[in-house]
Motif scaffolding. Structure first.
Motif, PDB file in Angstrom:
ATOM      1  N   GLU A   9      -2.655 -11.477  -7.209  1.00 15.54           N
ATOM      2  CA  GLU A   9      -3.566 -10.970  -6.182  1.00 15.54           C
ATOM      3  C   GLU A   9      -2.815 -10.115  -5.164  1.00 15.54           C
ATOM      4  O   GLU A   9      -3.420  -9.271  -4.488  1.00 15.54           O
ATOM      5  CB  GLU A   9      -4.246 -12.143  -5.470  1.00 15.54           C
ATOM      6  CG  GLU A   9      -5.157 -12.953  -6.379  1.00 15.54           C
ATOM      7  CD  GLU A   9      -5.679 -14.226  -5.708  1.00 15.54           C
ATOM      8  OE1 GLU A   9      -5.421 -14.389  -4.487  1.00 15.54           O
ATOM      9  OE2 GLU A   9      -6.322 -15.043  -6.388  1.00 15.54           O
ATOM     10  N   ASP A  10      -1.500 -10.349  -5.083  1.00 10.22           N
ATOM     11  CA  ASP A  10      -0.652  -9.585  -4.159  1.00 10.22           C
ATOM     12  C   ASP A  10       0.071  -8.452  -4.887  1.00 10.22           C
ATOM     13  O   ASP A  10       0.969  -7.819  -4.328  1.00 10.22           O
ATOM     14  CB  ASP A  10       0.371 -10.538  -3.520  1.00 10.22           C
ATOM     15  CG  ASP A  10       0.982  -9.984  -2.250  1.00 10.22           C
ATOM     16  OD1 ASP A  10       0.282  -9.249  -1.522  1.00 10.22           O
ATOM     17  OD2 ASP A  10       2.159 -10.281  -1.978  1.00 10.22           O
TER      18      ASP A  10
ATOM     19  N   ARG B 255       2.048  -8.775  -7.538  1.00  6.42           N
ATOM     20  CA  ARG B 255       3.368  -9.171  -8.003  1.00  6.42           C
ATOM     21  C   ARG B 255       3.275  -9.952  -9.299  1.00  6.42           C
ATOM     22  O   ARG B 255       2.294 -10.656  -9.559  1.00  6.42           O
ATOM     23  CB  ARG B 255       4.075 -10.032  -6.944  1.00  6.42           C
ATOM     24  CG  ARG B 255       4.364  -9.286  -5.661  1.00  6.42           C
ATOM     25  CD  ARG B 255       5.054 -10.183  -4.647  1.00  6.42           C
ATOM     26  NE  ARG B 255       6.311 -10.722  -5.142  1.00  6.42           N
ATOM     27  CZ  ARG B 255       7.121 -11.482  -4.416  1.00  6.42           C
ATOM     28  NH1 ARG B 255       6.792 -11.802  -3.178  1.00  6.42           N
ATOM     29  NH2 ARG B 255       8.246 -11.940  -4.923  1.00  6.42           N
TER      30      ARG B 255
ATOM     31  N   ARG C  80       9.216 -12.506   4.991  1.00  8.15           N
ATOM     32  CA  ARG C  80       7.960 -12.895   5.638  1.00  8.15           C
ATOM     33  C   ARG C  80       8.184 -14.065   6.592  1.00  8.15           C
ATOM     34  O   ARG C  80       9.080 -14.882   6.389  1.00  8.15           O
ATOM     35  CB  ARG C  80       6.907 -13.263   4.598  1.00  8.15           C
ATOM     36  CG  ARG C  80       6.469 -12.086   3.731  1.00  8.15           C
ATOM     37  CD  ARG C  80       5.290 -12.480   2.851  1.00  8.15           C
ATOM     38  NE  ARG C  80       4.919 -11.399   1.947  1.00  8.15           N
ATOM     39  CZ  ARG C  80       3.907 -11.460   1.082  1.00  8.15           C
ATOM     40  NH1 ARG C  80       3.165 -12.555   1.018  1.00  8.15           N
ATOM     41  NH2 ARG C  80       3.634 -10.431   0.299  1.00  8.15           N
TER      42      ARG C  80
ATOM     43  N   GLU D 100       3.511 -17.538   7.076  1.00 10.34           N
ATOM     44  CA  GLU D 100       2.986 -17.020   5.816  1.00 10.34           C
ATOM     45  C   GLU D 100       3.504 -17.838   4.643  1.00 10.34           C
ATOM     46  O   GLU D 100       2.802 -18.016   3.640  1.00 10.34           O
ATOM     47  CB  GLU D 100       3.349 -15.546   5.652  1.00 10.34           C
ATOM     48  CG  GLU D 100       2.624 -14.633   6.619  1.00 10.34           C
ATOM     49  CD  GLU D 100       2.834 -13.164   6.285  1.00 10.34           C
ATOM     50  OE1 GLU D 100       3.059 -12.834   5.105  1.00 10.34           O
ATOM     51  OE2 GLU D 100       2.778 -12.347   7.219  1.00 10.34           O
TER      52      GLU D 100
ATOM     53  N   PHE E 287       0.959 -19.649   1.990  1.00 13.96           N
ATOM     54  CA  PHE E 287       1.039 -19.464   0.542  1.00 13.96           C
ATOM     55  C   PHE E 287       1.221 -20.795  -0.168  1.00 13.96           C
ATOM     56  O   PHE E 287       0.579 -21.063  -1.190  1.00 13.96           O
ATOM     57  CB  PHE E 287       2.194 -18.526   0.183  1.00 13.96           C
ATOM     58  CG  PHE E 287       2.375 -18.361  -1.304  1.00 13.96           C
ATOM     59  CD1 PHE E 287       1.619 -17.446  -2.013  1.00 13.96           C
ATOM     60  CD2 PHE E 287       3.293 -19.142  -2.000  1.00 13.96           C
ATOM     61  CE1 PHE E 287       1.761 -17.297  -3.387  1.00 13.96           C
ATOM     62  CE2 PHE E 287       3.446 -19.011  -3.372  1.00 13.96           C
ATOM     63  CZ  PHE E 287       2.675 -18.084  -4.065  1.00 13.96           C
TER      64      PHE E 287
END
Length: 228
Positions: free
Chosen positions: A30-31, A33, A60, A64, A68
């Motif tokens: 979704e990112d 990667r 980051r 964050e 995650f």
């Protein structure tokens, strides 16, 4: 004597690495990667969330990282409504209960995952002690989680066995002075031995494991020659 059995959870009591990998791959995709299985095995498997997030997101902020990790664990739990105990595990737990051997789970997984996995295997009531790395000052590969497990069971390292499938876990248990049995579910036997495992088995039915248990329960102590 054999007074204590200390078990890792993921990949040891049940084979969950593929589910953790899938959960992370879905979220990272979704990112934009891609996470390969080789990267997962080398840098993520068996590590606490704080460590794996530092690897994945070195630039980051910690907030964050935590977000995650929470999403990843929620995705993993959704992917694992039921889990199958590793072959021979129920036999070993029954033997420990019948002979008065103390048992504990020692895991780098968060508490919510530990509760979920044990329940998904039907083992929610089998372990009095479940030690979670996020509730301790240091996680595996530091030996503290296993040293804490020994304290909870009031056992000496020389009278215990630890079961692990990951490099950080094997390192932690062996550094705690515990005879460490590696399960070759996520790593090769050679890698587990290099990390400190003194015996490598496929599952809990392995005759080598039961020979070791019989040897220790007979009061013979740990074998002088390390099996492999």
């Amino acid at each position: 004597m054999l007074d204590a059995l200390l078990f890792d959870l993921d990949g040891t009591l049940t084979d969950t690495d593929k589910l953790h990998l899938l959960a992370m791959q879905q979220l990272l995709l979704e990112d934009g990667r891609v996470l390969t299985e080789a990267q997962f095995d080398a840098h993520i498997s068996g590590r606490a969330n704080a460590d794996l997030c530092r690897y994945l997101f070195p630039d980051r902020p910690l907030a964050e990282h935590q977000a995650f990790a929470d999403r990843k664990e929620a995705r993993f739990r959704a992917l694992s409504p039921t889990l199958q105990p590793t072959a021979g595990l129920l036999r070993l737990l029954a033997h420990a209960e019948e002979t008065g051997i103390g048992m504990a789970v020692v895991t780098n997984a968060p508490r919510a995952n530990a509760v979920h996995m044990l329940k998904a295997m039907g083992l929610g009531e089998r372990f009095k002690h479940v030690l979670v790395a996020e509730e301790l000052p240091r996680a595996k590969p530091d030996p503290l989680p296993y040293l804490t497990g020994l304290e909870c069971l009031q056992a000496q390292a020389s009278h215990a066995l630890a079961f692990e499938d990951s490099m950080p876990g094997v390192t932690a248990a062996s550094r705690a002075g515990i005879f460490t049995v590696g399960l070759a579910t996520s790593q090769t036997p050679e890698a587990l031995i290099a990390a400190g495992a003194q015996l490598v088995i496929k599952d809990f039915e392995d005759p080598q494991l039961w020979a070791l248990i019989t040897h220790m329960q007979a009061g013979a102590g740990l074998p002088r020659d390390k099996p492999c």
